[in-house]
Design a protein around this motif. Structure first.
Motif, short mmCIF file in Angstrom:
data_model
loop_
_atom_site.label_atom_id
_atom_site.label_comp_id
_atom_site.label_asym_id
_atom_site.label_seq_id
_atom_site.Cartn_x
_atom_site.Cartn_y
_atom_site.Cartn_z
N ARG A 233 5.08 -9.47 -8.80
CA ARG A 233 6.04 -10.55 -9.05
C ARG A 233 6.92 -10.21 -10.27
O ARG A 233 8.00 -10.76 -10.43
N LEU A 234 6.43 -9.33 -11.13
CA LEU A 234 7.18 -8.89 -12.30
C LEU A 234 7.98 -7.64 -11.94
O LEU A 234 7.41 -6.67 -11.44
N PRO A 235 9.27 -7.62 -12.16
CA PRO A 235 10.13 -6.55 -11.64
C PRO A 235 9.82 -5.16 -12.17
O PRO A 235 10.07 -4.16 -11.48
N LEU A 236 9.28 -5.04 -13.39
CA LEU A 236 9.03 -3.71 -13.95
C LEU A 236 7.68 -3.13 -13.54
O LEU A 236 7.41 -1.95 -13.81
N VAL A 237 6.83 -3.91 -12.91
CA VAL A 237 5.54 -3.39 -12.42
C VAL A 237 5.81 -2.56 -11.17
O VAL A 237 6.19 -3.09 -10.13
N LYS A 238 5.64 -1.26 -11.28
CA LYS A 238 5.95 -0.34 -10.19
C LYS A 238 4.72 0.16 -9.45
O LYS A 238 4.84 0.61 -8.30
N SER A 239 3.55 0.10 -10.08
CA SER A 239 2.33 0.52 -9.40
C SER A 239 1.12 -0.17 -10.02
O SER A 239 1.15 -0.58 -11.19
N ILE A 240 0.08 -0.32 -9.21
CA ILE A 240 -1.15 -1.01 -9.62
C ILE A 240 -2.34 -0.24 -9.05
O ILE A 240 -2.32 0.14 -7.88
N ASN A 241 -3.35 -0.04 -9.86
CA ASN A 241 -4.61 0.50 -9.33
C ASN A 241 -5.71 -0.55 -9.44
O ASN A 241 -5.68 -1.43 -10.30
N VAL A 242 -6.68 -0.46 -8.54
CA VAL A 242 -7.82 -1.37 -8.55
C VAL A 242 -9.04 -0.63 -8.04
O VAL A 242 -8.93 0.26 -7.19
N SER A 243 -10.20 -0.98 -8.57
CA SER A 243 -11.45 -0.36 -8.12
C SER A 243 -12.08 -1.23 -7.04
O SER A 243 -12.55 -2.34 -7.34
N GLY A 244 -12.11 -0.71 -5.81
CA GLY A 244 -12.81 -1.44 -4.76
C GLY A 244 -14.30 -1.52 -5.01
O GLY A 244 -14.98 -2.42 -4.52
N HIS A 245 -14.81 -0.57 -5.81
CA HIS A 245 -16.26 -0.56 -6.04
C HIS A 245 -16.68 -1.42 -7.24
O HIS A 245 -17.84 -1.41 -7.62
#
Length: 447
Positions: A233-245
């Protein structure tokens, strides 16, 4: 390696006996990683252990499950994806690999831009808080990127966006914000960082982006704090990582990285191979990878759905509050975690004259089997030592109450609780727990 073979039963028993020396996974409160899954999912994983995910042509159904996971997670993070469009992302071994891939994408895109402008492109940097996980230091070292850390301070243990902006220059490939600090579970203010960076970019003619390391909080914030703006939703956020584990509720070995759009992932980083039977794209640091964790992630997403994940996260938060309130009643601790972060309790002693945090950690492990780590805060507050109990989905209300009782026992052993201190008489399951006072120790009897 032994010269001769041994019977499979003998090998099994020898290894099984040795593994009994490990801590019990459910009592390992140092780890954010899931240690328990449902039997149906365990069976699915067992049935797919022999599938190598990279063989996409041979295992097309598994590839479809992977792609559906990417799409579901991207939409969870409010990516703008059309109904018939696919998100840009991939499964990884964990958030460490995901961060490496995201960092490489930022570095390559920055290099391409400076090359086109005829400027030097050999001194990239990343700005982040001193509270980053070690994988960011690995990325900086492995891929020759300067890591600029914003020191934390006593009482403020995450990156200050205003200080981070001061470290940004035209060679900054991204600012990395953490949604769920490893040290105290706190969410950094990504919204404020985005707003300040927009102003600085406009002033200087830059386009410095943001990456959000949501390893711990990516599966927490959407369900507990849906109004919190930290994602696409924030325009400068270009990538996100998350741990499924972690709070994605899958056993260790699965992470995800999602990009905002195709333009944010340079195409020269994607390789096409044809020696497994069909032409297929790949963007990973490793090649072969098991399919089991991907299938397990898909199982959890479709089995629990948004309603189920919300229920699990609410339970985790409630159990974290049980631990927090129990510790507060002892009068011995300062609570350093936040109620609106990852479900964990980070706490430090008010008085270390009769034993410090490291002693409490040692005694909890030795006397009661709990693994509750003790460690110093990062640069800027390294004089503050912390104990941390991570509350995962498999950590029950009964376990929360038992942990508090055992911490009280350790405090009593160390002489930190006065003889008149009366722990809360509580019920665990349907059994009444009676706590009898002693100047030397507590005796806990189940009736």
């Amino acid at each position: 390696m032994p010269q001769k073979s041994m019977a499979k039963k003998t090998a099994y028993e020898k290894i099984r006996e040795e593994l009994k020396l490990d801590a019990k996974p459910k009592m390992n409160l140092a780890s954010f990683v899931t240690t328990s899954m449902e039997e149906e999912c365990n069976i699915l994983m067992m049935e797919s252990f022999n599938k190598n995910y990279v063989n996409m042509d041979e295992y097309p159904a598994t590839t479809q499950l992977h792609n559906r996971c990417v799409n579901m997670i991207a939409r969870l993070f409010n990516a703008e994806i059309g109904e018939n469009e696919n998100a840009i992302g991939t499964g990884t071994v964990g958030s460490s690999e995901a961060i490496m891939l995201a960092g490489l994408a930022f570095k390559k895109k920055w290099q391409n831009k400076l090359k086109a402008q005829g400027k030097p492109y050999h001194k990239p940097n990343i700005v982040t808080g001193a509270n980053v996980q070690v994988c960011w230091e690995k990325f900086a070292m492995y891929f020759d990127v300067e890591l600029r850390k914003v020191d934390v301070g006593e009482g403020y243990y995450v990156m200050d966006p205003t200080k981070a902006i001061e470290m940004v220059d035209e060679n900054t490939i991204c600012v990395a914000a953490i949604l769920g600090s490893t040290y105290n579970g706190e969410f950094e203010d990504v919204k404020l960082l985005n707003d300040l960076l927009l102003q600085q970019n406009k002033k200087n003619g830059w386009d410095t982006p943001i990456h959000v390391d949501a390893a711990s909080g990516g599966f927490v914030a959407p369900f507990l704090y849906p109004e919190l703006e930290w994602d696409f939703r924030l325009p400068l956020v270009k990538s996100i990582n998350v741990s499924g584990h972690k709070y994605g509720l899958v056993y260790a070995g699965i992470g995800w990285v999602i990009w905002r759009s195709k333009e944010d992932l340079p195409q020269e980083l994607i390789f096409n191979i044809n020696y497994l039977g069909a032409d297929q794209p790949t963007f990973t640091l490793n090649f072969s990878k098991g399919s089991s964790q991907i299938i397990a992630q898909y199982y959890q997403l479709v089995h629990l759905g948004r309603e189920g994940y919300q229920r699990v996260m609410e339970k985790c938060k409630e159990n974290a509050m049980v631990v927090k309130q129990g510790l507060e009643k002892t009068g011995c601790f300062n609570i350093l975690s936040k109620d609106n972060g990852v479900p964990l309790v980070a706490f430090s002693l008010k008085d270390t004259s009769h034993g410090d945090e490291f002693k409490i950690s040692e005694m909890l492990r030795r006397l009661h089997g709990w693994v509750v780590p003790a460690y110093p805060m990062p640069s800027g507050a390294e004089h503050v030592n912390v104990l941390r109990a991570v509350v995962r989905a498999e950590f029950s209300r009964e376990m929360a109450e038992k942990l508090v009782l055992d911490i009280e026992n350790v405090l009593q052993e160390l002489g930190k609780l006065g003889p008149k201190y009366t722990p809360k008489v509580t019920k665990i399951a349907k059994r009444k727990i009676i706590v009898r006072e002693s100047n030397k120790h507590h005796k806990v009897l189940a009736a």
